[in-house]
Write a protein that holds these residues in place. Sequence first.
Motif, short mmCIF file in Angstrom:
data_model
loop_
_atom_site.label_atom_id
_atom_site.label_comp_id
_atom_site.label_asym_id
_atom_site.label_seq_id
_atom_site.Cartn_x
_atom_site.Cartn_y
_atom_site.Cartn_z
N SER A 160 0.85 -1.18 0.00
CA SER A 160 0.00 0.00 0.00
C SER A 160 0.89 1.24 0.00
CB SER A 160 -0.89 0.01 1.24
OG SER A 160 -1.50 1.29 1.41
N GLU A 161 0.43 2.30 -0.63
CA GLU A 161 1.20 3.54 -0.61
C GLU A 161 1.48 3.98 0.82
OE1 GLU A 161 0.95 8.10 -2.49
OE2 GLU A 161 -0.53 6.56 -3.08
N ALA A 162 0.61 3.57 1.75
CA ALA A 162 0.79 3.91 3.16
C ALA A 162 2.12 3.40 3.69
CB ALA A 162 -0.35 3.34 4.00
N ALA A 163 2.60 2.26 3.16
CA ALA A 163 3.87 1.70 3.63
C ALA A 163 5.04 2.60 3.27
CB ALA A 163 4.08 0.31 3.04
N LEU A 164 4.88 3.41 2.23
CA LEU A 164 5.94 4.34 1.85
C LEU A 164 5.90 5.61 2.69
CD1 LEU A 164 5.63 4.21 -2.05
CD2 LEU A 164 6.79 2.60 -0.52
N LEU A 165 4.73 5.96 3.17
CA LEU A 165 4.55 7.25 3.84
C LEU A 165 4.56 7.16 5.36
CD1 LEU A 165 1.72 8.72 1.55
CD2 LEU A 165 4.20 8.96 1.33
N LEU A 166 4.27 5.98 5.90
CA LEU A 166 4.33 5.80 7.35
C LEU A 166 5.78 5.85 7.79
CD1 LEU A 166 2.69 5.23 9.93
CD2 LEU A 166 2.99 2.78 9.47
N GLU A 167 6.16 6.89 8.51
CA GLU A 167 7.56 7.14 8.82
C GLU A 167 8.02 6.26 9.98
OE1 GLU A 167 10.03 10.92 10.38
OE2 GLU A 167 8.95 11.26 8.51
N ILE A 168 8.73 5.21 9.66
CA ILE A 168 9.24 4.26 10.64
C ILE A 168 10.71 4.58 10.93
CG2 ILE A 168 9.71 1.83 11.13
CD1 ILE A 168 6.76 2.43 10.93
N GLY A 169 11.01 4.93 12.17
CA GLY A 169 12.40 5.14 12.57
C GLY A 169 13.01 6.48 12.17
N GLY A 170 12.26 7.33 11.49
CA GLY A 170 12.79 8.63 11.08
C GLY A 170 13.10 8.68 9.60
N PRO A 171 13.33 9.88 9.07
CA PRO A 171 13.56 10.05 7.62
C PRO A 171 14.74 9.25 7.08
CG PRO A 171 13.18 12.17 8.69
CD PRO A 171 13.32 11.16 9.79
N GLY A 172 15.83 9.20 7.84
CA GLY A 172 17.01 8.49 7.36
C GLY A 172 16.75 7.00 7.21
N VAL A 173 16.08 6.42 8.19
CA VAL A 173 15.75 4.99 8.13
C VAL A 173 14.84 4.72 6.93
CG1 VAL A 173 14.50 3.12 9.30
CG2 VAL A 173 16.03 4.61 10.61
N MET A 174 13.85 5.61 6.73
CA MET A 174 12.93 5.41 5.61
C MET A 174 13.64 5.59 4.27
SD MET A 174 10.02 4.41 6.62
CE MET A 174 9.22 4.56 5.02
N ARG A 175 14.52 6.57 4.19
CA ARG A 175 15.25 6.79 2.93
C ARG A 175 16.06 5.55 2.56
NH1 ARG A 175 17.35 11.06 4.42
NH2 ARG A 175 19.42 10.37 5.03
N ARG A 176 16.74 4.99 3.54
CA ARG A 176 17.55 3.80 3.26
C ARG A 176 16.68 2.57 3.00
NH1 ARG A 176 20.58 6.87 6.89
NH2 ARG A 176 19.62 5.95 8.74
N GLN A 177 15.51 2.51 3.66
CA GLN A 177 14.61 1.38 3.39
C GLN A 177 14.06 1.45 1.97
OE1 GLN A 177 13.13 -1.57 5.31
NE2 GLN A 177 13.02 -1.73 3.08
N LEU A 178 13.66 2.61 1.53
CA LEU A 178 13.13 2.73 0.17
C LEU A 178 14.23 2.49 -0.86
CD1 LEU A 178 10.59 5.71 0.44
CD2 LEU A 178 10.27 3.26 0.88
N ALA A 179 15.43 2.95 -0.56
CA ALA A 179 16.56 2.68 -1.46
C ALA A 179 16.82 1.18 -1.54
CB ALA A 179 17.81 3.42 -0.97
N HIS A 180 16.63 0.49 -0.43
CA HIS A 180 16.81 -0.96 -0.41
C HIS A 180 15.78 -1.63 -1.31
CE1 HIS A 180 17.97 -4.86 1.17
NE2 HIS A 180 16.73 -5.10 1.54
#
Length: 279
Positions: A160-180
């Motif tokens: 779900s698009e929500a999985a991209l927008l729900l900020e887990i662990g802060g912006p840096g964690v999310m940035r690296r998760q999406l890059a993964h």
Amino acid sequence: MANIQSLDPTASPLDYYGWELRRQREAHGLKQGQLGDIIFCTGSLIGQIETTKKVPTRDFSERVDAALGTDGLFSRLIGLVLRSQLPNWFQPYAEMEAKATYISTYQAQLVYGLLQTEEYAQAVLSVDRRAKVDGMVAARMERQRVLQRDQPPALWVILSEAALLLEIGGPGVMRRQLAHLLKFQEDPWVQIQVLPFSTGQHTGMMGTFTLLRFDDDPDLFYMDGYDQGHMTANPDVIKERSVGYARLQAAALSPEDSARLITRVMEERYAAPHSTDER
């Protein structure tokens, strides 16, 4: 926690691992600090693992095997140890997931466990289980080894698009998760689609669910809750959810468009800060 003098090796895989580590170390005439020096860790960590206060990792196990010449003993044990760190109700699913040849999953809020980074998993699991979080994170990382097999399962993930927008662990964690997630674009066995909010009502509104297929066993449907999981091979449920999943695939963005959306969210919502400190 257990005292090494009273540690019962039959109590659990973790107890047996600690008991065996101490036995092998002493058989080689090494103190905890000496073994630690050999495998590049502290003697305190050796002691914590021997007394089950700390859960070992696969890397630690491989280094111990190399140092003590134990012919892969601890590398074999670690799989059992880490699986035992999963919640009891989740273990049956994890065992079947490891045997599946095809995994298709819809995730309503979070990135699927097999695709999570370690720091993302740490943030998710620390919400309710802080005392056991290290062991549970290690167990989740161990689950991901299924994707590294010579013949890995085919994995189809709809987020779900929500999985991209729900900020887990802060912006840096999310940035690296999406890059993964973007790294899997070149993986022939992994497909990732995003179901955008603009889809409206859809067949996944019941929540996260997963379908497992096997070479020689019936298909399984699985969905979990806060402290329990539901798994069934009921043919009617499998048929209904398989059709529902196919409709989700049709409604979701293509893998290519999904990658573009993930990239846009990563760059715009979780852009790297100009300063060295992230909020």
